[in-house]
Design a protein around this motif. Structure first.
Motif, PDB file in Angstrom:
ATOM      1  N   ALA A 100       0.881  -1.174   0.144  1.00  0.00           N
ATOM      2  CA  ALA A 100       0.015  -0.126  -0.044  1.00  0.00           C
ATOM      3  C   ALA A 100       0.813   1.275  -0.100  1.00  0.00           C
ATOM      4  O   ALA A 100       0.651   2.239  -0.782  1.00  0.00           O
ATOM      5  N   LEU A 101       1.973   1.178   0.892  1.00  0.00           N
ATOM      6  CA  LEU A 101       2.945   2.372   0.745  1.00  0.00           C
ATOM      7  C   LEU A 101       3.594   2.523  -0.518  1.00  0.00           C
ATOM      8  O   LEU A 101       3.673   3.530  -0.929  1.00  0.00           O
ATOM      9  N   ARG A 102       3.864   1.491  -1.109  1.00  0.00           N
ATOM     10  CA  ARG A 102       4.430   1.397  -2.407  1.00  0.00           C
ATOM     11  C   ARG A 102       3.654   2.066  -3.563  1.00  0.00           C
ATOM     12  O   ARG A 102       3.953   3.121  -4.356  1.00  0.00           O
ATOM     13  N   ASN A 103       2.251   1.904  -3.599  1.00  0.00           N
ATOM     14  CA  ASN A 103       1.500   2.503  -4.318  1.00  0.00           C
ATOM     15  C   ASN A 103       1.176   3.896  -3.986  1.00  0.00           C
ATOM     16  O   ASN A 103       0.960   4.660  -4.956  1.00  0.00           O
ATOM     17  N   LEU A 104       0.954   4.160  -2.752  1.00  0.00           N
ATOM     18  CA  LEU A 104       1.091   5.873  -2.298  1.00  0.00           C
ATOM     19  C   LEU A 104       2.283   6.624  -2.771  1.00  0.00           C
ATOM     20  O   LEU A 104       2.290   7.555  -3.392  1.00  0.00           O
ATOM     21  N   ARG A 105       3.229   5.899  -2.701  1.00  0.00           N
ATOM     22  CA  ARG A 105       4.659   6.395  -3.313  1.00  0.00           C
ATOM     23  C   ARG A 105       4.766   6.723  -4.529  1.00  0.00           C
ATOM     24  O   ARG A 105       5.791   7.457  -4.982  1.00  0.00           O
ATOM     25  N   LEU A 106       3.986   5.923  -5.460  1.00  0.00           N
ATOM     26  CA  LEU A 106       3.997   5.997  -6.940  1.00  0.00           C
ATOM     27  C   LEU A 106       3.554   7.563  -7.213  1.00  0.00           C
ATOM     28  O   LEU A 106       3.970   8.162  -8.209  1.00  0.00           O
ATOM     29  N   ALA A 107       2.536   8.011  -6.157  1.00  0.00           N
ATOM     30  CA  ALA A 107       2.092   9.512  -6.515  1.00  0.00           C
ATOM     31  C   ALA A 107       2.751  10.470  -5.795  1.00  0.00           C
ATOM     32  O   ALA A 107       2.923  11.497  -6.432  1.00  0.00           O
ATOM     33  N   ASP A 108       3.656  10.098  -4.844  1.00  0.00           N
ATOM     34  CA  ASP A 108       4.483  11.097  -4.031  1.00  0.00           C
ATOM     35  C   ASP A 108       5.548  10.237  -3.289  1.00  0.00           C
ATOM     36  O   ASP A 108       5.144   9.580  -2.191  1.00  0.00           O
ATOM     37  N   PRO A 109       6.707  10.073  -3.762  1.00  0.00           N
ATOM     38  CA  PRO A 109       7.856   9.440  -3.318  1.00  0.00           C
ATOM     39  C   PRO A 109       8.159   9.684  -1.682  1.00  0.00           C
ATOM     40  O   PRO A 109       8.555   8.771  -0.933  1.00  0.00           O
ATOM     41  N   ALA A 110       7.530  10.607  -1.275  1.00  0.00           N
ATOM     42  CA  ALA A 110       7.732  11.194   0.076  1.00  0.00           C
ATOM     43  C   ALA A 110       6.410  10.884   1.186  1.00  0.00           C
ATOM     44  O   ALA A 110       6.706  11.291   2.410  1.00  0.00           O
ATOM     45  N   ALA A 111       5.529  10.378   0.452  1.00  0.00           N
ATOM     46  CA  ALA A 111       4.217  10.255   1.207  1.00  0.00           C
ATOM     47  C   ALA A 111       4.669   9.198   2.203  1.00  0.00           C
ATOM     48  O   ALA A 111       5.265   8.060   2.058  1.00  0.00           O
ATOM     49  N   ARG A 112       3.835   9.238   3.411  1.00  0.00           N
ATOM     50  CA  ARG A 112       3.637   8.355   4.390  1.00  0.00           C
ATOM     51  C   ARG A 112       2.423   7.812   4.898  1.00  0.00           C
ATOM     52  O   ARG A 112       1.499   8.316   4.443  1.00  0.00           O
ATOM     53  N   GLU A 113       2.275   6.709   5.422  1.00  0.00           N
ATOM     54  CA  GLU A 113       1.089   5.929   5.814  1.00  0.00           C
ATOM     55  C   GLU A 113       0.188   7.353   6.523  1.00  0.00           C
ATOM     56  O   GLU A 113       0.687   7.995   7.513  1.00  0.00           O
ATOM     57  N   GLY A 114      -1.323   7.338   5.904  1.00  0.00           N
ATOM     58  CA  GLY A 114      -1.950   8.187   6.691  1.00  0.00           C
ATOM     59  C   GLY A 114      -2.209   9.549   5.811  1.00  0.00           C
ATOM     60  O   GLY A 114      -2.829  10.458   6.168  1.00  0.00           O
ATOM     61  N   ASP A 115      -1.025   9.740   4.864  1.00  0.00           N
ATOM     62  CA  ASP A 115      -1.074  11.127   4.056  1.00  0.00           C
ATOM     63  C   ASP A 115      -1.959  11.074   2.942  1.00  0.00           C
ATOM     64  O   ASP A 115      -2.398   9.915   2.359  1.00  0.00           O
ATOM     65  N   THR A 116      -2.516  12.060   2.646  1.00  0.00           N
ATOM     66  CA  THR A 116      -3.441  12.033   1.272  1.00  0.00           C
ATOM     67  C   THR A 116      -2.425  13.034   0.169  1.00  0.00           C
ATOM     68  O   THR A 116      -2.175  14.332   0.602  1.00  0.00           O
ATOM     69  N   VAL A 117      -2.533  12.485  -1.062  1.00  0.00           N
ATOM     70  CA  VAL A 117      -1.655  13.003  -1.811  1.00  0.00           C
ATOM     71  C   VAL A 117      -2.595  13.637  -3.000  1.00  0.00           C
ATOM     72  O   VAL A 117      -3.589  12.575  -3.495  1.00  0.00           O
ATOM     73  N   ASP A 118      -2.585  14.690  -3.346  1.00  0.00           N
ATOM     74  CA  ASP A 118      -3.360  15.154  -4.457  1.00  0.00           C
ATOM     75  C   ASP A 118      -2.548  15.461  -5.802  1.00  0.00           C
ATOM     76  O   ASP A 118      -1.406  15.520  -5.830  1.00  0.00           O
ATOM     77  N   ASP A 119      -3.413  15.014  -6.915  1.00  0.00           N
ATOM     78  CA  ASP A 119      -2.638  14.751  -8.117  1.00  0.00           C
ATOM     79  C   ASP A 119      -2.673  16.249  -8.902  1.00  0.00           C
ATOM     80  O   ASP A 119      -4.014  16.538  -9.359  1.00  0.00           O
ATOM     81  N   PRO A 120      -1.472  16.793  -9.000  1.00  0.00           N
ATOM     82  CA  PRO A 120      -1.529  18.089  -9.511  1.00  0.00           C
ATOM     83  C   PRO A 120      -2.339  18.207 -10.950  1.00  0.00           C
ATOM     84  O   PRO A 120      -2.823  19.088 -11.444  1.00  0.00           O
ATOM     85  N   ALA A 121      -2.211  16.819 -11.800  1.00  0.00           N
ATOM     86  CA  ALA A 121      -2.746  16.800 -13.099  1.00  0.00           C
ATOM     87  C   ALA A 121      -4.422  16.813 -12.975  1.00  0.00           C
ATOM     88  O   ALA A 121      -5.148  16.665 -14.188  1.00  0.00           O
ATOM     89  N   GLY A 122      -5.021  16.728 -11.814  1.00  0.00           N
ATOM     90  CA  GLY A 122      -6.343  17.019 -11.896  1.00  0.00           C
ATOM     91  C   GLY A 122      -7.149  15.374 -11.960  1.00  0.00           C
ATOM     92  O   GLY A 122      -8.267  15.306 -11.896  1.00  0.00           O
ATOM     93  N   ASN A 123      -6.391  14.571 -11.500  1.00  0.00           N
ATOM     94  CA  ASN A 123      -7.024  12.915 -11.271  1.00  0.00           C
ATOM     95  C   ASN A 123      -7.165  12.465  -9.949  1.00  0.00           C
ATOM     96  O   ASN A 123      -7.185  11.442  -9.886  1.00  0.00           O
TER      97      ASN A 123
END
Length: 494
Positions: free
Chosen positions: A190-213
């Motif tokens: 799960a963490l690996r898949n989260l970090r596909l969007a943001d390499p610095a993300a941690r469990e519990g973080d929400t990452v917004d896609d700058p491309a609007g996805n």
């Protein structure tokens, strides 16, 4: 007498408390059956709710609609139109699974099509606003991720205990990944898949896609594993809040964390088995303890021989995944163990048929009825009855051997652990010898451990009352056959 009365009152109190809480979670929610083709569907909708998004809810391997009810009730109470269904081959779906389970363009593609059919049927219902999300557990997590990529109508995806190779840095959009604290490998993924969007993300973080996805989030439900994550208050609240975020809604109030109530009800049913067993005819004196050498021979030899023998036998004779092998394993293991016990001079005793059938009825109708309403499908469709009968041919001898070795519930705890650990080790050996075909057994082994724990306690009450290991074994064998016959997915290759 005082102890029996206390057990009766305590058991009834637990059952009443469990049922009261479970039914309270349904208050104000209408549950409507529907068919999407041959797929059985249940629509959960809060009474008087305004038009709202649809959430299609998919269960995992060997699951059913009931297994996901905590999420369905939580989302329905929040105003969503929750749509749960039985995958092909599962629950009360009469159509078997088919295709190649090892290929994405095989079984996976067929199950994706089924999710699409259910989505179409759900969106055609009155009271929906045209928006839709997918939520799935375990096996279904990969199905819904791939379907979200294929279907542009999907606005959000909630993947519980996810394992999927289809996730990219930006797709599927609005992806929430929930894992249990004790699902170590899935947490890493799960963490690996989260970090596909943001390499610095941690469990519990929400990452917004700058491309609007949309966004992405990976959260951990504390203190739970692969099954109990389905009843986690944290997981349920995260799923609801994520969908609210995507759809611009606001929900509040408690979630339908039904796990505790289910535990109360099932514990009450198990506890009531003790005083109810007292209504059965009293039997003979308990059988004598089996000498340690005889016990070792009757358990260790079948544990070693059974997987080796069956490695060279064609066991594909039932239209279900690996249940045909398990039926053969039970038969060979049970027959070997019974033969060795007899050769070592162990007496089997008489069969108390009334007690055997009473045990089977209590396990299937009473305990199983509670499971079917609140936990998972336990009442079979007609197509599963021949499967149950075929599995019983193996399950009854295996449970007879187990009960005789356990002296009908009179054996010391360490002996019981030894006897059942030997059987589980034999299943592990079978998987090691043919991992490609039998790896699904790894999923079933915890279910068998639960069977030994729960129904072993109930059967022990009957065995100690009647002094008949044969009654205990026959009753448990019928319950085991029924449990496996309704749980394993029906499957036809091709």
């Amino acid at each position: 007498m005082a102890a029996l009365l206390a057990a009766t009152l305590a058991g009834l109190a637990l059952c009443v408390a469990g049922i009261w809480r479970l039914e309270a979670e349904r208050t104000g929610v209408t549950m409507t059956p529907l068919k999407a083709g041959t797929t059985p569907v249940t629509i959960y909708r809060r009474d008087g709710a305004a038009p709202a998004p649809v959430v299609v809810i998919a269960h995992g391997f060997a699951g059913s609609r009931q297994f996901m009810e905590a999420y369905a009730l939580t989302l329905a109470q929040a105003g969503y139109v929750a749509v749960a269904f039985d995958f092909e081959g599962h629950g009360r779906n009469p159509s078997p699974m088919s295709g190649d389970v090892t290929r994405v363009d095989g079984t996976t593609r067929k199950l994706m099509s089924e999710v699409g059919r259910v989505t179409d049927a759900a969106l055609s219902l009155p009271g929906t606003d045209g928006r839709v999300a997918l939520l799935g557990h375990s096996m279904a997590s990969d199905i819904i991720v791939r379907q979200a990529l294929a279907d542009p109508r999907i606005s959000a995806t909630v993947a519980i205990s996810m394992f999927s190779e289809a996730v990219s840095a930006s797709t599927p959009r609005n992806l929430l990944i929930i894992t249990g604290e004790w699902e170590t490998a899935l947490r890493r993924d799960a963490l690996r898949n989260l970090r596909l969007a943001d390499p610095a993300a941690r469990e519990g973080d929400t990452v917004d896609d700058p491309a609007g996805n949309g966004g992405r989030r990976a959260v951990v439900a504390p203190g739970v594993e692969h099954v109990s994550v389905l009843y986690s208050t944290t997981a349920l609240r995260e799923a609801r809040d994520w969908l609210d975020r995507v759809f611009g809604r606001t929900s509040s109030g408690p979630v339908a964390a039904t796990g505790g109530a289910i535990a109360l009800l099932l514990a009450g049913i198990v506890l009531l088995a003790w005083p109810l067993a007292g209504l059965l005819p009293r039997g003979d004196a308990p059988p004598p303890a089996i000498p340690l050498r005889s016990l070792a021979i009757a358990t260790l030899v079948p544990a070693v021989v059974t997987p080796i023998v069956l490695r060279f036998v064609e066991t594909r004779f039932l239209p279900v995944l690996v249940a045909d092998y398990l039926a053969a394993h039970l038969l060979v293991y049970g027959a070997l163990s019974l033969s060795l016990l007899r050769l070592r001079g162990v007496r089997f005793g008489r069969v108390a048929w009334v007690s055997a059938l009473a045990l089977a009825a209590y396990g299937i109708i009473v305990f199983g009825g509670a499971l079917d309403r609140y936990v998972a499908s336990f009442m079979p469709i007609a197509a599963r009855l021949p499967i149950i009968a075929a599995i019983a041919v193996g399950a009854v001898p295996a449970m007879l051997a187990d009960s005789i070795a356990n002296q009908g519930g009179h054996a010391a705890l360490w002996r019981t652990v030894w006897i059942r650990a030997a059987f589980l080790a034999s299943l592990g050996g079978a998987v090691a010898l043919d991992f490609k075909r039998l790896f699904f057994l790894l999923i079933i082994i915890p279910v068998i451990v639960l069977f030994f724990t729960v129904f072993g306690l109930i059967g022990g009450c009957v065995g100690r009352r009647t002094g008949s290991p044969m009654a205990d074994g026959i009753g448990l064998g019928l319950i085991l056959a029924w449990s496996l016959g309704v749980s394993f997915p029906m499957f036809l290759p091709g």
